[in-house]
Design a protein around this motif. Structure first.
Motif, PDB file in Angstrom:
ATOM      1  N   GLN A  59      -5.746 -12.504  47.577  1.00 31.78           N
ATOM      2  CA  GLN A  59      -6.680 -12.298  46.467  1.00 31.78           C
ATOM      3  C   GLN A  59      -7.570 -13.529  46.268  1.00 31.78           C
ATOM      4  N   LEU A  60      -6.978 -14.715  46.321  1.00 30.88           N
ATOM      5  CA  LEU A  60      -7.765 -15.943  46.163  1.00 30.88           C
ATOM      6  C   LEU A  60      -8.733 -16.137  47.335  1.00 30.88           C
ATOM      7  N   ASP A  61      -8.291 -15.836  48.541  1.00 31.08           N
ATOM      8  CA  ASP A  61      -9.183 -15.948  49.704  1.00 31.08           C
ATOM      9  C   ASP A  61     -10.355 -14.978  49.593  1.00 31.08           C
ATOM     10  N   SER A  62     -10.067 -13.763  49.136  1.00 29.24           N
ATOM     11  CA  SER A  62     -11.132 -12.783  48.965  1.00 29.24           C
ATOM     12  C   SER A  62     -12.158 -13.262  47.932  1.00 29.24           C
ATOM     13  N   LEU A  63     -11.663 -13.809  46.841  1.00 31.60           N
ATOM     14  CA  LEU A  63     -12.572 -14.336  45.810  1.00 31.60           C
ATOM     15  C   LEU A  63     -13.401 -15.505  46.340  1.00 31.60           C
ATOM     16  N   GLU A  64     -12.772 -16.356  47.107  1.00 26.75           N
ATOM     17  CA  GLU A  64     -13.475 -17.544  47.589  1.00 26.75           C
ATOM     18  C   GLU A  64     -14.525 -17.197  48.647  1.00 26.75           C
ATOM     19  N   TYR A  65     -14.234 -16.262  49.539  1.00 26.01           N
ATOM     20  CA  TYR A  65     -15.133 -15.997  50.656  1.00 26.01           C
ATOM     21  C   TYR A  65     -16.109 -14.847  50.424  1.00 26.01           C
ATOM     22  N   THR A  66     -15.716 -13.849  49.622  1.00 26.36           N
ATOM     23  CA  THR A  66     -16.630 -12.734  49.362  1.00 26.36           C
ATOM     24  C   THR A  66     -17.172 -12.758  47.940  1.00 26.36           C
ATOM     25  N   GLY A  67     -16.512 -13.474  47.034  1.00 26.36           N
ATOM     26  CA  GLY A  67     -16.939 -13.519  45.646  1.00 26.36           C
ATOM     27  C   GLY A  67     -16.406 -12.375  44.826  1.00 26.36           C
ATOM     28  N   GLU A  68     -15.667 -11.461  45.442  1.00 24.97           N
ATOM     29  CA  GLU A  68     -15.115 -10.298  44.733  1.00 24.97           C
ATOM     30  C   GLU A  68     -13.616 -10.198  45.005  1.00 24.97           C
ATOM     31  N   PRO A  69     -12.864  -9.686  44.035  1.00 26.82           N
ATOM     32  CA  PRO A  69     -11.429  -9.499  44.268  1.00 26.82           C
ATOM     33  C   PRO A  69     -11.170  -8.317  45.201  1.00 26.82           C
ATOM     34  N   LEU A  70      -9.966  -8.262  45.726  1.00 26.87           N
ATOM     35  CA  LEU A  70      -9.572  -7.118  46.545  1.00 26.87           C
ATOM     36  C   LEU A  70      -9.554  -5.864  45.689  1.00 26.87           C
ATOM     37  N   SER A  71      -9.837  -4.745  46.306  1.00 23.81           N
ATOM     38  CA  SER A  71      -9.816  -3.489  45.552  1.00 23.81           C
ATOM     39  C   SER A  71      -8.367  -3.094  45.248  1.00 23.81           C
ATOM     40  N   PRO A  72      -8.145  -2.390  44.146  1.00 25.61           N
ATOM     41  CA  PRO A  72      -6.779  -1.946  43.824  1.00 25.61           C
ATOM     42  C   PRO A  72      -6.187  -1.050  44.908  1.00 25.61           C
ATOM     43  N   ASP A  73      -7.042  -0.276  45.582  1.00 27.01           N
ATOM     44  CA  ASP A  73      -6.537   0.570  46.665  1.00 27.01           C
ATOM     45  C   ASP A  73      -6.004  -0.266  47.827  1.00 27.01           C
ATOM     46  N   SER A  74      -6.722  -1.332  48.159  1.00 21.20           N
ATOM     47  CA  SER A  74      -6.271  -2.215  49.240  1.00 21.20           C
ATOM     48  C   SER A  74      -4.958  -2.894  48.880  1.00 21.20           C
ATOM     49  N   ILE A  75      -4.859  -3.326  47.641  1.00 24.16           N
ATOM     50  CA  ILE A  75      -3.621  -3.986  47.206  1.00 24.16           C
ATOM     51  C   ILE A  75      -2.452  -3.001  47.264  1.00 24.16           C
ATOM     52  N   ALA A  76      -2.661  -1.781  46.775  1.00 28.88           N
ATOM     53  CA  ALA A  76      -1.589  -0.777  46.776  1.00 28.88           C
ATOM     54  C   ALA A  76      -1.199  -0.386  48.194  1.00 28.88           C
ATOM     55  N   ARG A  77      -2.161  -0.382  49.112  1.00 18.22           N
ATOM     56  CA  ARG A  77      -1.867  -0.009  50.497  1.00 18.22           C
ATOM     57  C   ARG A  77      -1.126  -1.124  51.226  1.00 18.22           C
ATOM     58  N   VAL A 116       5.001 -14.977  41.588  1.00 21.79           N
ATOM     59  CA  VAL A 116       4.371 -16.167  42.156  1.00 21.79           C
ATOM     60  C   VAL A 116       3.068 -16.391  41.406  1.00 21.79           C
ATOM     61  N   LEU A 117       2.773 -17.633  41.063  1.00 22.71           N
ATOM     62  CA  LEU A 117       1.523 -17.991  40.399  1.00 22.71           C
ATOM     63  C   LEU A 117       0.767 -18.952  41.307  1.00 22.71           C
ATOM     64  N   GLU A 118      -0.419 -18.542  41.722  1.00 28.06           N
ATOM     65  CA  GLU A 118      -1.273 -19.374  42.583  1.00 28.06           C
ATOM     66  C   GLU A 118      -2.573 -19.668  41.845  1.00 28.06           C
ATOM     67  N   LYS A 119      -3.059 -20.910  41.965  1.00 24.43           N
ATOM     68  CA  LYS A 119      -4.314 -21.306  41.319  1.00 24.43           C
ATOM     69  C   LYS A 119      -5.216 -21.963  42.350  1.00 24.43           C
ATOM     70  N   ARG A 120      -6.519 -21.806  42.113  1.00 26.10           N
ATOM     71  CA  ARG A 120      -7.503 -22.425  42.992  1.00 26.10           C
ATOM     72  C   ARG A 120      -8.791 -22.647  42.218  1.00 26.10           C
ATOM     73  N   PHE A 121      -9.479 -23.720  42.529  1.00 26.11           N
ATOM     74  CA  PHE A 121     -10.787 -23.984  41.945  1.00 26.11           C
ATOM     75  C   PHE A 121     -11.845 -23.480  42.925  1.00 26.11           C
ATOM     76  N   ILE A 122     -12.721 -22.615  42.424  1.00 25.24           N
ATOM     77  CA  ILE A 122     -13.746 -21.985  43.261  1.00 25.24           C
ATOM     78  C   ILE A 122     -15.098 -22.275  42.622  1.00 25.24           C
ATOM     79  N   PRO A 123     -16.122 -22.557  43.430  1.00 24.39           N
ATOM     80  CA  PRO A 123     -17.455 -22.780  42.853  1.00 24.39           C
ATOM     81  C   PRO A 123     -17.931 -21.562  42.065  1.00 24.39           C
ATOM     82  N   ALA A 124     -18.478 -21.803  40.892  1.00 21.27           N
ATOM     83  CA  ALA A 124     -18.910 -20.713  40.022  1.00 21.27           C
ATOM     84  C   ALA A 124     -20.029 -19.897  40.683  1.00 21.27           C
TER      85      ALA A 124
END
Length: 133
Positions: A59-77, A116-124
């Motif tokens: 989820q953090l990688d998706s936010l950092e590289y695409t700017g959008e979170p993973l879709s709920p369908d992808s997470i459920a799959r 699990v709790l993961e944190k990351r600083f991402i450019p706004a």
């Protein structure tokens, strides 16, 4: 003559010896069963922790590289037993142009609960997600 009678009498197992050996074997089998059960539960908890960590990092990688979170369908799959919670808030003063993004991943019904709790600083500028305070 008495010696030969005693020698004949002591051949074979007595019923008491047979019962005692059966009890010892049952105790050992019960202990082995309990050990395997604890090992199974430990392995399930390790697998759940690993799945939570992978889902949160994805989820953090998706936010950092695409700017959008993973879709709920992808997470459920990909991780059917994992629930993700995403929060974003402005970073403290020295890092004003960054956003602190945290992802909490919880694995399905387990005792004790695994998360699990993961944190990351991402450019706004890289995010298209609304910030929450």
């Amino acid at each position: 003559m008495q010696y030969s009678k005693m020698k004949k009498r002591n051949k074979g197992f007595a019923l008491l010896e047979l019962a005692l050996s059966t009890v010892v074997i049952l105790i050992l089998l019960t202990a082995a069963g309990l050990l395997f059960n604890q090992s199974r539960r430990f392995n399930q908890a390790c697998l759940a922790r690993q799945q939570c960590a992978m889902a949160a990092l994805a989820q953090l990688d998706s936010l950092e590289y695409t700017g959008e979170p993973l879709s709920p369908d992808s997470i459920a799959r990909l991780w059917p037993r994992v629930n993700l919670t995403l929060t974003a808030q402005p970073a403290p003063e020295p890092w004003r142009d960054l956003v602190e993004v945290s992802v909490r991943a919880e694995c399905g019904p387990m005792t004790p609960a695994v998360y699990v709790l993961e944190k990351r600083f991402i450019p706004a500028s890289a995010l298209t997600v609304k910030e929450t305070e």
